[in-house]
Write an enzyme that holds these catalytic residues in place. Structure first.
Site, PDB file in Angstrom:
ATOM      1  CB  SER A   1      -0.911   0.006   1.226  1.00 33.99           C
ATOM      2  OG  SER A   1      -0.139  -0.028   2.421  1.00 33.99           O
ATOM      3  CE  LYS A   2       3.313   2.205   4.980  1.00 36.75           C
ATOM      4  NZ  LYS A   2       2.736   3.259   5.830  1.00 36.75           N
ATOM      5  CG  ASP A   3       3.845   0.702  -4.606  1.00 35.61           C
ATOM      6  OD1 ASP A   3       4.857   0.651  -3.888  1.00 35.61           O
ATOM      7  OD2 ASP A   3       3.601  -0.136  -5.500  1.00 35.61           O
TER       8      ASP A   3
END
Length: 346
Positions: A47-49
């Site tokens: 999700s950090k993208d």
């Protein structure tokens, strides 16, 4: 730019629009419908993208970043990987201060992606000069033309999920979501997603997942920081020994705490029941779901969404290693026997 044949200019065009997948077995004894937002479908497998791309592009729009500059960040691994990936495409240098609690797999991935990595001791106070927070600040002051992302205290962390994850879940559930469960580390994922969803329907219950050894749950309940809550724990990317301003506690209804051991076993259980190979925090959020289910918190017709933040490949030396599980004391005789599925033919 995308075309009709689904050819993309670069990997950054693949960020977001991750699938919502029904959980058919692991929570089948509970009433309601259960779904996972599978963030490992992002190109950087987490999700950090979303926050890496959003924060960097906002910095570019404001003229804060120019080609050849250096991006600095504190990370337990996933944000660092995403920032390194974006930096490669956009032409920035990447310097990362990483917690020693991060798996060797994650650290090796960061180096592979061209980042310069500083591994900092995990179990020191946030204001200790050796902590990854303080090391990142020092590097920012020393490196000319550097920008410190500072995800724990960056409002853009929340905004990224408000503009992407929240709307995606609302659309994918056709507005029928009743509960959102998400782990809380920086708090950006749960806060931004919850803010959007509650604007659409304030009755949606938002439940954060915290670790034993973290201060987050008690702070949410009392608004007091209690150092006595802090002790070492093993889950990466979950909980904190400080209060991140990227957590909007007002949009979260409650927190549930989970143990390292339960979360590790549940991560393995997801693979064996749902066929999804997911990370340690995915085990943690599902463990919270199971605990709430045992309490009878869900009813027929509920539509419960849990966020699976990353991929299991980043934990091969941890929760998916029988050796590591044994070293942590996480195997009893039953679990250990079940894990021995390899036979060597001589």
């Amino acid at each position: 730019m995308k075309n009709r044949n689904q050819v993309f200019d670069n990997v950054l065009d693949l960020v977001g629009n991750t699938p919502l997948v029904k959980l058919n077995k692991i929570a089948s004894k509970f009433k309601g419908n259960f779904y996972a937002k599978v963030e490992s479908f992002n190109p950087g497998h987490s999700s950090k993208d979303r926050i890496a791309l959003y924060i960097i592009e906002e910095a570019e729009k404001k003229g804060i970043l120019s080609p050849g500059d250096t991006i600095i960040e504190t990370t337990s691994g996933n944000t660092g990987f995403s920032i390194a990936m974006v930096s490669i495409i956009k032409g920035y240098d990447c310097v990362l201060a990483v917690s020693s609690k991060s798996s060797p797999d994650k650290i090796d991935m960061l180096k592979t992606m061209g980042a310069k990595v500083y591994v900092c001791p995990a179990h020191v106070s946030a204001d200790d000069p050796r902590s990854y927070y303080e090391v990142a600040k020092r590097l920012h002051s020393e490196i000319k033309g550097s920008v410190y992302i500072n995800q724990y205290f960056n409002q853009l962390n929340i905004d990224a999920h408000y503009k992407s994850t929240g709307p995606e879940i609302w659309e994918q559930t056709e507005g029928k979501i009743t509960h959102l469960l998400a782990c809380s580390g920086t708090g950006g994922t749960i806060s931004g997603t919850a803010k959007y969803l509650k604007e659409q329907n304030p009755d949606i219950q938002v439940i954060g997942v915290d670790a034993f050894g973290s201060v987050i749950k008690k702070y949410h309940e009392t608004r007091e920081f209690d150092e006595k809550e802090i002790y070492p724990y093993r889950i990466e990317g979950l909980g904190k020994n400080l209060i991140p301003t990227a957590t909007d506690f007002d949009v979260i209804d409650e927190f549930v705490k989970v143990t390292d051991e339960d979360s590790a076993h549940t991560a393995r259980l997801i693979a064996k029941t749902e066929g999804m190979f997911v990370g340690y925090t995915s085990g943690a959020v599902t463990q919270a779901l199971l605990q709430l289910g045992e309490e009878g918190r869900f009813k027929k017709g509920d539509n419960v969404v849990v966020i699976f933040p990353d991929h299991g490949a980043r934990y091969m030396s941890k929760v998916y290693s029988d050796k590591w599980m044994n070293e942590q004391g996480f195997f009893d005789s039953v679990n250990e026997a079940a894990a021995q599925n390899i036979q060597y033919i001589k």
